[in-house]
Design a protein around this motif. Structure first.
Motif, PDB file in Angstrom:
ATOM      1  N   VAL A 178       0.767  -1.064  -0.027  1.00  0.00           N
ATOM      2  CA  VAL A 178      -0.043   0.021   0.050  1.00  0.00           C
ATOM      3  C   VAL A 178       0.919   1.299   0.071  1.00  0.00           C
ATOM      4  N   GLY A 179       0.526   2.326  -0.102  1.00  0.00           N
ATOM      5  CA  GLY A 179       1.114   3.472  -0.222  1.00  0.00           C
ATOM      6  C   GLY A 179       1.383   3.895   1.111  1.00  0.00           C
ATOM      7  N   SER A 180       2.814   4.443   1.240  1.00  0.00           N
ATOM      8  CA  SER A 180       3.442   4.523   2.617  1.00  0.00           C
ATOM      9  C   SER A 180       4.655   5.300   2.683  1.00  0.00           C
ATOM     10  N   PRO A 181       5.042   5.836   3.791  1.00  0.00           N
ATOM     11  CA  PRO A 181       6.394   6.195   3.753  1.00  0.00           C
ATOM     12  C   PRO A 181       7.346   5.180   3.747  1.00  0.00           C
ATOM     13  N   GLY A 182       8.645   5.436   3.480  1.00  0.00           N
ATOM     14  CA  GLY A 182       9.417   4.339   2.854  1.00  0.00           C
ATOM     15  C   GLY A 182      10.895   4.913   2.809  1.00  0.00           C
ATOM     16  N   GLY A 183      11.839   3.994   3.097  1.00  0.00           N
ATOM     17  CA  GLY A 183      13.316   4.445   2.594  1.00  0.00           C
ATOM     18  C   GLY A 183      14.156   3.609   1.686  1.00  0.00           C
ATOM     19  N   TRP A 184      13.309   2.610   1.118  1.00  0.00           N
ATOM     20  CA  TRP A 184      13.806   1.524   0.319  1.00  0.00           C
ATOM     21  C   TRP A 184      14.405   2.323  -1.055  1.00  0.00           C
ATOM     22  N   ASN A 185      15.190   1.858  -1.542  1.00  0.00           N
ATOM     23  CA  ASN A 185      15.664   2.483  -3.152  1.00  0.00           C
ATOM     24  C   ASN A 185      14.649   1.471  -4.145  1.00  0.00           C
ATOM     25  N   ILE A 186      13.750   2.575  -4.726  1.00  0.00           N
ATOM     26  CA  ILE A 186      12.758   2.061  -5.718  1.00  0.00           C
ATOM     27  C   ILE A 186      13.441   1.828  -7.098  1.00  0.00           C
ATOM     28  N   VAL A 187      13.120   0.612  -7.597  1.00  0.00           N
ATOM     29  CA  VAL A 187      13.832   0.120  -8.652  1.00  0.00           C
ATOM     30  C   VAL A 187      12.748  -0.197  -9.831  1.00  0.00           C
ATOM     31  N   GLY A 188      11.373  -0.498  -9.275  1.00  0.00           N
ATOM     32  CA  GLY A 188      10.301  -0.726 -10.147  1.00  0.00           C
ATOM     33  C   GLY A 188       8.933  -0.896  -9.631  1.00  0.00           C
ATOM     34  N   ARG A 189       7.864  -1.276 -10.318  1.00  0.00           N
ATOM     35  CA  ARG A 189       6.670  -1.258  -9.514  1.00  0.00           C
ATOM     36  C   ARG A 189       6.031  -2.561 -10.303  1.00  0.00           C
ATOM     37  N   THR A 190       5.181  -3.305  -9.463  1.00  0.00           N
ATOM     38  CA  THR A 190       4.234  -4.455  -9.881  1.00  0.00           C
ATOM     39  C   THR A 190       2.887  -3.860 -10.276  1.00  0.00           C
ATOM     40  N   PRO A 191       2.053  -4.251 -11.143  1.00  0.00           N
ATOM     41  CA  PRO A 191       0.576  -4.042 -10.997  1.00  0.00           C
ATOM     42  C   PRO A 191      -0.206  -4.743 -10.381  1.00  0.00           C
ATOM     43  N   LEU A 192       0.384  -5.817  -9.707  1.00  0.00           N
ATOM     44  CA  LEU A 192      -0.525  -6.841  -8.824  1.00  0.00           C
ATOM     45  C   LEU A 192      -0.720  -6.313  -7.530  1.00  0.00           C
ATOM     46  N   PRO A 193      -2.054  -6.526  -6.894  1.00  0.00           N
ATOM     47  CA  PRO A 193      -2.177  -6.151  -5.777  1.00  0.00           C
ATOM     48  C   PRO A 193      -1.820  -7.061  -4.764  1.00  0.00           C
ATOM     49  N   LEU A 194      -1.084  -6.391  -3.585  1.00  0.00           N
ATOM     50  CA  LEU A 194      -0.613  -7.274  -2.602  1.00  0.00           C
ATOM     51  C   LEU A 194      -1.477  -7.642  -1.558  1.00  0.00           C
ATOM     52  N   PHE A 195      -2.540  -6.505  -1.227  1.00  0.00           N
ATOM     53  CA  PHE A 195      -3.149  -6.856  -0.065  1.00  0.00           C
ATOM     54  C   PHE A 195      -4.616  -6.346  -0.516  1.00  0.00           C
ATOM     55  N   ASN A 196      -5.721  -7.025   0.049  1.00  0.00           N
ATOM     56  CA  ASN A 196      -7.157  -6.756  -0.367  1.00  0.00           C
ATOM     57  C   ASN A 196      -8.011  -6.903   0.969  1.00  0.00           C
ATOM     58  N   ALA A 197      -8.223  -5.992   1.900  1.00  0.00           N
ATOM     59  CA  ALA A 197      -8.885  -6.095   2.912  1.00  0.00           C
ATOM     60  C   ALA A 197     -10.242  -6.769   2.843  1.00  0.00           C
TER      61      ALA A 197
END
Length: 242
Positions: A178-197
């Motif tokens: 989910v969208g969040s603060p973060g300090g990791w180095n972002i190298v890409g993005r997946t269109p898959l949803p990882l969490f659905n409440a």
């Protein structure tokens, strides 16, 4: 002598620690013991939560005492046998690297003295083991990033990282569910949803699986995203034998 150490957590929890070291062997033992405990369906155990080299058992103290938990864990250890062939699931994660979706790809390449295409090739050539889930609902902690592309966390974390962002932090990699603060180095993005409440199965991954990142084009990203939105995309899972 017990093959583990245990530490009470209040009156309804217990920490079971297998080792002081973080290793694939120890973590697999954690998951195997947890699986045996879950299959036994001990009345009174509320939840079992695996971590890197330990796991936590939360229980109803009106139904179980702490020594019952310890006995159950010890029994689970005795049930573990040598496996000639271990079968694991590998979840394939389509990933669009670089550009606006991988804003730190250039920096990761420059810091390690390699090209962006080499970062992508190296990052997507490994089956990453999910050691544990945490930080955010559905966030997989993946070990095994090659030293050639290992990059320290950002000195100043971002206030917002988009859902699906794939990041590197030292020799770990992970995906923001989910969208969040973060300090990791972002190298890409997946269109898959990882969490659905709202789903009966809210998490795409679980600890003990493997993840393999598969590079895709921008057109493929939007095509998969449309399938996800229409609920027609089927997540690809293959078998891995050790």
């Amino acid at each position: 002598m017990k093959p583990f150490a245990f530490y009470p957590i209040g009156d309804s929890g217990i920490k079971i620690q297998l080792s002081d070291d973080i290793s694939l062997h120890t973590n697999k033992n954690v998951h195997q013991v947890c699986k045996v405990l879950e299959e036994r369906k001990v009345d009174g155990i509320v939840e079992i939560v695996p971590s890197y080299h330990c796991f936590y058992v939360y229980y109803n103290p009106l139904k179980l005492k702490i020594f019952h938990i310890v006995d159950s864990v010890e029994h689970a250890f005795h049930q573990l046998g040598a496996q000639v062939e271990e079968q694991n699931e590998v979840v394939l994660v389509p990933t669009l690297y670089g550009g606006e979706y991988g804003i730190d790809l250039t920096r990761v390449a420059q810091e390690n003295g390699v090209s962006e295409s080499e970062v992508i090739q190296i990052h997507s050539s490994i089956d990453y083991f999910i050691y544990m889930m945490g930080f955010l609902p559905g966030f997989p902690y993946l070990g095994g990033v090659e030293e050639a592309i290992a990059t320290p966390r950002l000195t100043n974390p971002r206030t917002k990282v988009a859902a699906g962002s794939v990041g590197i932090a030292d020799r770990q990699t992970g995906i923001y569910p989910v969208g969040s603060p973060g300090g990791w180095n972002i190298v890409g993005r997946t269109p898959l949803p990882l969490f659905n409440a709202d789903s009966a199965k809210p998490f795409l991954f679980h600890a003990g699986q493997y993840i393999r990142f598969t590079p895709i084009s921008e057109d493929e990203f939007y095509f998969i995203q449309e399938q996800v939105n229409n609920d027609t995309y089927v997540v690809k899972v293959v078998k891995k034998y050790n």
